[in-house]
Structure formats: C-alpha cells, structure tokens
Design a protein around this motif. Structure first.
Motif, PDB file in Angstrom:
ATOM      1  N   ALA A   2       0.829  -1.213   0.000  1.00 40.63           N
ATOM      2  CA  ALA A   2       0.000   0.000   0.000  1.00 40.63           C
ATOM      3  C   ALA A   2       0.860   1.259   0.000  1.00 40.63           C
ATOM      4  O   ALA A   2       0.607   2.198  -0.763  1.00 40.63           O
ATOM      5  CB  ALA A   2      -0.933  -0.012   1.203  1.00 40.63           C
ATOM      6  N   VAL A   3       1.884   1.273   0.833  1.00 38.15           N
ATOM      7  CA  VAL A   3       2.768   2.448   0.922  1.00 38.15           C
ATOM      8  C   VAL A   3       3.517   2.652  -0.397  1.00 38.15           C
ATOM      9  O   VAL A   3       3.736   3.789  -0.825  1.00 38.15           O
ATOM     10  CB  VAL A   3       3.739   2.296   2.120  1.00 38.15           C
ATOM     11  N   GLU A   4       3.898   1.559  -1.057  1.00 39.33           N
ATOM     12  CA  GLU A   4       4.620   1.654  -2.331  1.00 39.33           C
ATOM     13  C   GLU A   4       3.708   2.023  -3.499  1.00 39.33           C
ATOM     14  O   GLU A   4       4.200   2.306  -4.587  1.00 39.33           O
ATOM     15  CB  GLU A   4       5.325   0.329  -2.624  1.00 39.33           C
ATOM     16  N   ASN A   5       2.396   2.011  -3.284  1.00 41.55           N
ATOM     17  CA  ASN A   5       1.434   2.338  -4.339  1.00 41.55           C
ATOM     18  C   ASN A   5       0.462   3.419  -3.863  1.00 41.55           C
ATOM     19  O   ASN A   5      -0.751   3.193  -3.770  1.00 41.55           O
ATOM     20  CB  ASN A   5       0.658   1.075  -4.747  1.00 41.55           C
ATOM     21  N   PRO A   6       0.970   4.627  -3.580  1.00 35.92           N
ATOM     22  CA  PRO A   6       0.117   5.679  -3.023  1.00 35.92           C
ATOM     23  C   PRO A   6      -0.985   6.145  -3.979  1.00 35.92           C
ATOM     24  O   PRO A   6      -1.978   6.705  -3.533  1.00 35.92           O
ATOM     25  CB  PRO A   6       1.098   6.811  -2.713  1.00 35.92           C
ATOM     26  N   GLY A   7      -0.823   5.898  -5.256  1.00 36.04           N
ATOM     27  CA  GLY A   7      -1.872   6.265  -6.205  1.00 36.04           C
ATOM     28  C   GLY A   7      -3.120   5.420  -6.027  1.00 36.04           C
ATOM     29  O   GLY A   7      -4.227   5.861  -6.321  1.00 36.04           O
ATOM     30  N   ARG A   8      -2.937   4.210  -5.543  1.00 34.93           N
ATOM     31  CA  ARG A   8      -4.073   3.307  -5.311  1.00 34.93           C
ATOM     32  C   ARG A   8      -4.540   3.336  -3.865  1.00 34.93           C
ATOM     33  O   ARG A   8      -5.712   3.134  -3.581  1.00 34.93           O
ATOM     34  CB  ARG A   8      -3.681   1.873  -5.675  1.00 34.93           C
ATOM     35  N   PHE A   9      -3.615   3.518  -2.931  1.00 37.93           N
ATOM     36  CA  PHE A   9      -3.937   3.437  -1.508  1.00 37.93           C
ATOM     37  C   PHE A   9      -3.717   4.786  -0.845  1.00 37.93           C
ATOM     38  O   PHE A   9      -2.580   5.189  -0.636  1.00 37.93           O
ATOM     39  CB  PHE A   9      -3.052   2.386  -0.821  1.00 37.93           C
ATOM     40  N   ARG A  10      -4.808   5.458  -0.505  1.00 40.38           N
ATOM     41  CA  ARG A  10      -4.713   6.745   0.190  1.00 40.38           C
ATOM     42  C   ARG A  10      -4.996   6.512   1.667  1.00 40.38           C
ATOM     43  O   ARG A  10      -6.015   5.934   2.023  1.00 40.38           O
ATOM     44  CB  ARG A  10      -5.729   7.728  -0.374  1.00 40.38           C
ATOM     45  N   ASN A  11      -4.115   6.932   2.508  1.00 43.73           N
ATOM     46  CA  ASN A  11      -4.276   6.810   3.956  1.00 43.73           C
ATOM     47  C   ASN A  11      -4.464   5.364   4.410  1.00 43.73           C
ATOM     48  O   ASN A  11      -5.432   5.046   5.107  1.00 43.73           O
ATOM     49  CB  ASN A  11      -5.465   7.661   4.434  1.00 43.73           C
ATOM     50  N   PRO A  12      -3.554   4.458   4.055  1.00 42.78           N
ATOM     51  CA  PRO A  12      -3.727   3.057   4.448  1.00 42.78           C
ATOM     52  C   PRO A  12      -3.607   2.855   5.955  1.00 42.78           C
ATOM     53  O   PRO A  12      -2.860   3.555   6.631  1.00 42.78           O
ATOM     54  CB  PRO A  12      -2.597   2.337   3.709  1.00 42.78           C
ATOM     55  N   LYS A  13      -4.379   1.884   6.436  1.00 45.70           N
ATOM     56  CA  LYS A  13      -4.376   1.559   7.861  1.00 45.70           C
ATOM     57  C   LYS A  13      -4.567   0.061   8.014  1.00 45.70           C
ATOM     58  O   LYS A  13      -5.435  -0.527   7.375  1.00 45.70           O
ATOM     59  CB  LYS A  13      -5.519   2.312   8.541  1.00 45.70           C
ATOM     60  N   LYS A  14      -3.749  -0.564   8.853  1.00 49.20           N
ATOM     61  CA  LYS A  14      -3.912  -1.988   9.152  1.00 49.20           C
ATOM     62  C   LYS A  14      -5.168  -2.166   9.981  1.00 49.20           C
ATOM     63  O   LYS A  14      -5.482  -1.350  10.831  1.00 49.20           O
ATOM     64  CB  LYS A  14      -2.713  -2.508   9.928  1.00 49.20           C
ATOM     65  N   VAL A  15      -5.881  -3.269   9.709  1.00 48.24           N
ATOM     66  CA  VAL A  15      -7.080  -3.591  10.475  1.00 48.24           C
ATOM     67  C   VAL A  15      -6.942  -4.981  11.080  1.00 48.24           C
ATOM     68  O   VAL A  15      -6.017  -5.725  10.743  1.00 48.24           O
ATOM     69  CB  VAL A  15      -8.359  -3.471   9.609  1.00 48.24           C
ATOM     70  N   SER A  16      -7.862  -5.337  11.947  1.00 42.14           N
ATOM     71  CA  SER A  16      -7.690  -6.541  12.766  1.00 42.14           C
ATOM     72  C   SER A  16      -8.237  -7.833  12.170  1.00 42.14           C
ATOM     73  O   SER A  16      -8.065  -8.885  12.762  1.00 42.14           O
ATOM     74  CB  SER A  16      -8.349  -6.315  14.133  1.00 42.14           C
ATOM     75  N   PHE A  17      -8.865  -7.821  11.027  1.00 38.33           N
ATOM     76  CA  PHE A  17      -9.357  -9.083  10.477  1.00 38.33           C
ATOM     77  C   PHE A  17      -8.413  -9.580   9.385  1.00 38.33           C
ATOM     78  O   PHE A  17      -7.663  -8.815   8.797  1.00 38.33           O
ATOM     79  CB  PHE A  17     -10.789  -8.956   9.947  1.00 38.33           C
ATOM     80  N   GLY A  18      -8.463 -10.885   9.136  1.00 40.00           N
ATOM     81  CA  GLY A  18      -7.551 -11.472   8.156  1.00 40.00           C
ATOM     82  C   GLY A  18      -6.145 -11.523   8.719  1.00 40.00           C
ATOM     83  O   GLY A  18      -5.854 -10.969   9.780  1.00 40.00           O
ATOM     84  N   ALA A  19      -5.261 -12.196   8.020  1.00 39.76           N
ATOM     85  CA  ALA A  19      -3.878 -12.314   8.486  1.00 39.76           C
ATOM     86  C   ALA A  19      -3.112 -11.005   8.318  1.00 39.76           C
ATOM     87  O   ALA A  19      -2.350 -10.598   9.188  1.00 39.76           O
ATOM     88  CB  ALA A  19      -3.175 -13.441   7.733  1.00 39.76           C
ATOM     89  N   ASP A  20      -3.312 -10.339   7.192  1.00 39.52           N
ATOM     90  CA  ASP A  20      -2.585  -9.102   6.877  1.00 39.52           C
ATOM     91  C   ASP A  20      -3.482  -8.259   5.987  1.00 39.52           C
ATOM     92  O   ASP A  20      -3.520  -8.445   4.772  1.00 39.52           O
ATOM     93  CB  ASP A  20      -1.276  -9.443   6.168  1.00 39.52           C
ATOM     94  N   THR A  21      -4.254  -7.343   6.595  1.00 41.65           N
ATOM     95  CA  THR A  21      -5.253  -6.572   5.851  1.00 41.65           C
ATOM     96  C   THR A  21      -5.043  -5.085   6.050  1.00 41.65           C
ATOM     97  O   THR A  21      -4.819  -4.627   7.163  1.00 41.65           O
ATOM     98  CB  THR A  21      -6.678  -6.966   6.299  1.00 41.65           C
ATOM     99  N   VAL A  22      -5.148  -4.354   4.944  1.00 38.85           N
ATOM    100  CA  VAL A  22      -5.044  -2.900   4.945  1.00 38.85           C
ATOM    101  C   VAL A  22      -6.305  -2.333   4.307  1.00 38.85           C
ATOM    102  O   VAL A  22      -6.751  -2.797   3.256  1.00 38.85           O
ATOM    103  CB  VAL A  22      -3.805  -2.434   4.138  1.00 38.85           C
ATOM    104  N   VAL A  23      -6.879  -1.323   4.966  1.00 40.67           N
ATOM    105  CA  VAL A  23      -8.015  -0.589   4.412  1.00 40.67           C
ATOM    106  C   VAL A  23      -7.532   0.833   4.170  1.00 40.67           C
ATOM    107  O   VAL A  23      -6.866   1.429   5.018  1.00 40.67           O
ATOM    108  CB  VAL A  23      -9.224  -0.586   5.370  1.00 40.67           C
ATOM    109  N   SER A  24      -7.840   1.355   3.002  1.00 43.60           N
ATOM    110  CA  SER A  24      -7.490   2.742   2.697  1.00 43.60           C
ATOM    111  C   SER A  24      -8.740   3.419   2.147  1.00 43.60           C
ATOM    112  O   SER A  24      -9.801   2.815   2.081  1.00 43.60           O
ATOM    113  CB  SER A  24      -6.338   2.797   1.698  1.00 43.60           C
ATOM    114  N   ASP A  25      -8.607   4.665   1.766  1.00 42.50           N
ATOM    115  CA  ASP A  25      -9.747   5.379   1.199  1.00 42.50           C
ATOM    116  C   ASP A  25     -10.126   4.723  -0.119  1.00 42.50           C
ATOM    117  O   ASP A  25      -9.399   4.816  -1.101  1.00 42.50           O
ATOM    118  CB  ASP A  25      -9.399   6.849   0.948  1.00 42.50           C
ATOM    119  N   GLY A  26     -11.238   4.010  -0.125  1.00 39.80           N
ATOM    120  CA  GLY A  26     -11.745   3.403  -1.351  1.00 39.80           C
ATOM    121  C   GLY A  26     -11.163   2.055  -1.712  1.00 39.80           C
ATOM    122  O   GLY A  26     -11.476   1.521  -2.770  1.00 39.80           O
ATOM    123  N   MET A  27     -10.330   1.442  -0.850  1.00 34.77           N
ATOM    124  CA  MET A  27      -9.683   0.191  -1.233  1.00 34.77           C
ATOM    125  C   MET A  27      -9.355  -0.687  -0.030  1.00 34.77           C
ATOM    126  O   MET A  27      -9.063  -0.186   1.044  1.00 34.77           O
ATOM    127  CB  MET A  27      -8.403   0.508  -1.995  1.00 34.77           C
TER     128      MET A  27
END
Length: 180
Positions: free
Chosen positions: A99-124
C-alpha cells in the motif's frame, strides 16, 4: 373561460404534474435490489449497498482472469462501481508495504484486525491470507476497490469497506477452495 376556471385548470394541471413526478421518482436508492448472492458468493446485501450509489439497475458480472483468479464487477446503471478480485494462489505480499509503495491506489492506508494481513485505505482493501490451495501452500489475496472513490468523501467509505471485506473474506476463501 373566466379567471376562476383558468385558476382551477392551472392548479389541476400542477397537481397532476407533481403527482406524476413523485410517482415516477419514487424510491431513488430502492429502485434496484442487491441480491443475497453475488458472483457465486453469499453476502448480506446490507453490507454491499452502502458502497453503491443510487440508481435504477444493479448487475454483477463474474469474470475469470487466468485459471484461478476471479474478478467480480458490480454495476449500477451500467457503470462499474465496485470491483472485487480474488487470487487463491497469490504470492506472499506485505499488505502495508504494498500500500505504501502504491500511493496512487492506496490513500491513507491503515492496518485492520481481520484477516492475516489486511489494509483498508480510502476506497480500497487489500487482504493477504495464508492458505492451502489445490494441495499447495500459498496466499489468498482479496482486493476490493470502490470505483467512484471521491476525495471529497471524508472517510473514503472505510467503515463500509471494512465491514464488507471482513464478511466477504471467509466466504471468498471457502468458495475458492482455499483452506487455512
């Protein structure tokens, strides 16, 4: 025709126009129904609906991308609004690093608690989960994208995306044959 007759005729025409307009415009968001099964996945329509705009017609289209990858496209009034991609044999990816390496796709990414490794960002959403697929150890990757993302939307549908993705993840893994 006198003044009073003209007034009554005009008032009658106005009331008729208002009635026709209100009947034809009824429902707005309720004009289409989100089914309980989308692209072969049973999911609560109440979790999908907040991610979609108002409209007249809903359609879901399942497309295969290669042998094992599935893409589900959700349309409202023939405009693509939501894309769900599943990779049952995806590689190991660090979701936050990606997510950090693809800022055009992931705006304001944040790790969340479900799944093994999940990131939620604005719209993705990007979720990477270890699984065994067709006897091989690998990773199930779930990628969800709101097509109509609007930077003026204050939270980028984060809560709605998170609820939807958390409910979709186990269903998607099971339906693809991906076992933990």
């Amino acid at each position: 025709m006198g003044f009073e007759e003209v007034r009554r005729a005009t008032l009658g025409a106005l009331l008729s126009a208002v009635l026709v307009a209100s009947l034809s415009g009824c429902g707005g968001a309720a004009d289409y129904t989100v089914p309980e099964e989308i692209c072969g996945r049973k999911i609560d329509p109440g979790l999908v609906r907040p991610l979609l705009p108002e409209g007249e017609e809903f359609e879901a289209e399942k497309r295969s991308i290669g042998d094992d990858t599935m893409r589900c496209l959700l349309f409202v009034d023939r405009r693509r609004e939501l894309t769900i991609r599943e990779y049952p044999d995806g590689g190991e990816v660090d979701a936050m690093k990606f997510a950090v390496e693809n800022p055009g796709r992931f705006r304001n990414p944040k790790k969340v608690s479900f799944g093994a490794d999940t990131v939620v960002s604005d719209g993705m959403v990007l979720s990477v989960n270890p699984c065994t697929y067709q006897g091989e150890k690998g990773h199930y990757i779930l990628d969800i994208y709101v097509e109509r993302f609007d930077v003026s939307e204050p939270d980028g549908w984060r809560e709605e995306l998170e609820r939807f993705a958390e409910a979709y993840l186990p269903v998607g893994m099971e339906e693809t044959g991906c076992r933990e």
